[in-house]
Design a protein around this motif. Sequence first.
Motif, PDB file in Angstrom:
ATOM      1  N   ARG A   1      -1.581  -1.305  -4.743  1.00 30.97           N
ATOM      2  CA  ARG A   1      -2.417  -0.794  -4.917  1.00 30.97           C
ATOM      3  C   ARG A   1      -2.622   0.640  -4.712  1.00 30.97           C
ATOM      4  N   ALA A   2      -3.712   1.632  -5.012  1.00 25.51           N
ATOM      5  CA  ALA A   2      -4.092   2.846  -4.945  1.00 25.51           C
ATOM      6  C   ALA A   2      -5.786   3.179  -5.459  1.00 25.51           C
TER       7      ALA A   2
ATOM      8  N   ASP B   1      -4.355   8.660   6.383  1.00 28.74           N
ATOM      9  CA  ASP B   1      -2.932   8.249   6.333  1.00 28.74           C
ATOM     10  C   ASP B   1      -2.824   7.627   4.876  1.00 28.74           C
ATOM     11  N   GLN B   2      -3.863   6.574   4.872  1.00 26.69           N
ATOM     12  CA  GLN B   2      -3.807   6.097   3.557  1.00 26.69           C
ATOM     13  C   GLN B   2      -3.882   6.863   1.819  1.00 26.69           C
ATOM     14  N   ALA B   3      -5.021   6.999   2.619  1.00 26.78           N
ATOM     15  CA  ALA B   3      -6.071   8.204   1.381  1.00 26.78           C
ATOM     16  C   ALA B   3      -4.769   9.178   1.488  1.00 26.78           C
ATOM     17  N   ALA B   4      -4.558   9.848   1.428  1.00 24.07           N
ATOM     18  CA  ALA B   4      -3.388  11.071   1.287  1.00 24.07           C
ATOM     19  C   ALA B   4      -2.479  10.186   0.884  1.00 24.07           C
TER      20      ALA B   4
ATOM     21  N   LEU C   1       0.056  -0.955  -0.184  1.00 25.47           N
ATOM     22  CA  LEU C   1       0.404   0.111   0.195  1.00 25.47           C
ATOM     23  C   LEU C   1       1.176   1.372   0.157  1.00 25.47           C
ATOM     24  N   ASP C   2       2.354   1.181  -0.354  1.00 29.52           N
ATOM     25  CA  ASP C   2       2.774   2.621   0.315  1.00 29.52           C
ATOM     26  C   ASP C   2       4.732   1.572  -0.930  1.00 29.52           C
ATOM     27  N   LEU C   3       4.425   2.482  -1.829  1.00 28.09           N
ATOM     28  CA  LEU C   3       5.014   2.865  -3.024  1.00 28.09           C
ATOM     29  C   LEU C   3       7.086   2.781  -2.827  1.00 28.09           C
TER      30      LEU C   3
END
Length: 148
Positions: A81-82, A95-98, A27-29
Amino acid sequence: MAQIKTVLTIVIVLFQFTTIFGQDWHLDLAEAQEEARGSDKNIILVFSGSDWCAPCIKLEREIWESEVFQQYAEAHYVMVRADFPRRKENKLSEDQAAKNAKLAEKYNPQGYFPLVVVMTEDAEVLGKTGYKNMSPEAYIQHLNSFIP
């Protein structure tokens, strides 16, 4: 009420099953880049609307969830995944949405869904695509066609 509990139990069990046996998504590039560097793999960044975008849902079911793709991806790609869900019950953390919004700003400014971005470990974009009505094997070839 008992029916609701039964349905919820089934949903939870299915979720756990897909978490255990499903695609390994980051979930984090930045974390994906670290893994890609350590394993000499390219990255696939997927922008999806998991609870509202029909082509996104088809891509998930037909390609990402296929055993053929999962086995291939495990050996050749790091998956990111975004997601941009709309339903209240699927809401992401702030945080994830940002993080997802920042990724979209850079890699998906037109807001296409689904958008599949093939990139190097240094986040250099090699190619972009979306849902294609093809077999997992053909989709793998399509993704690999972006790699020099």
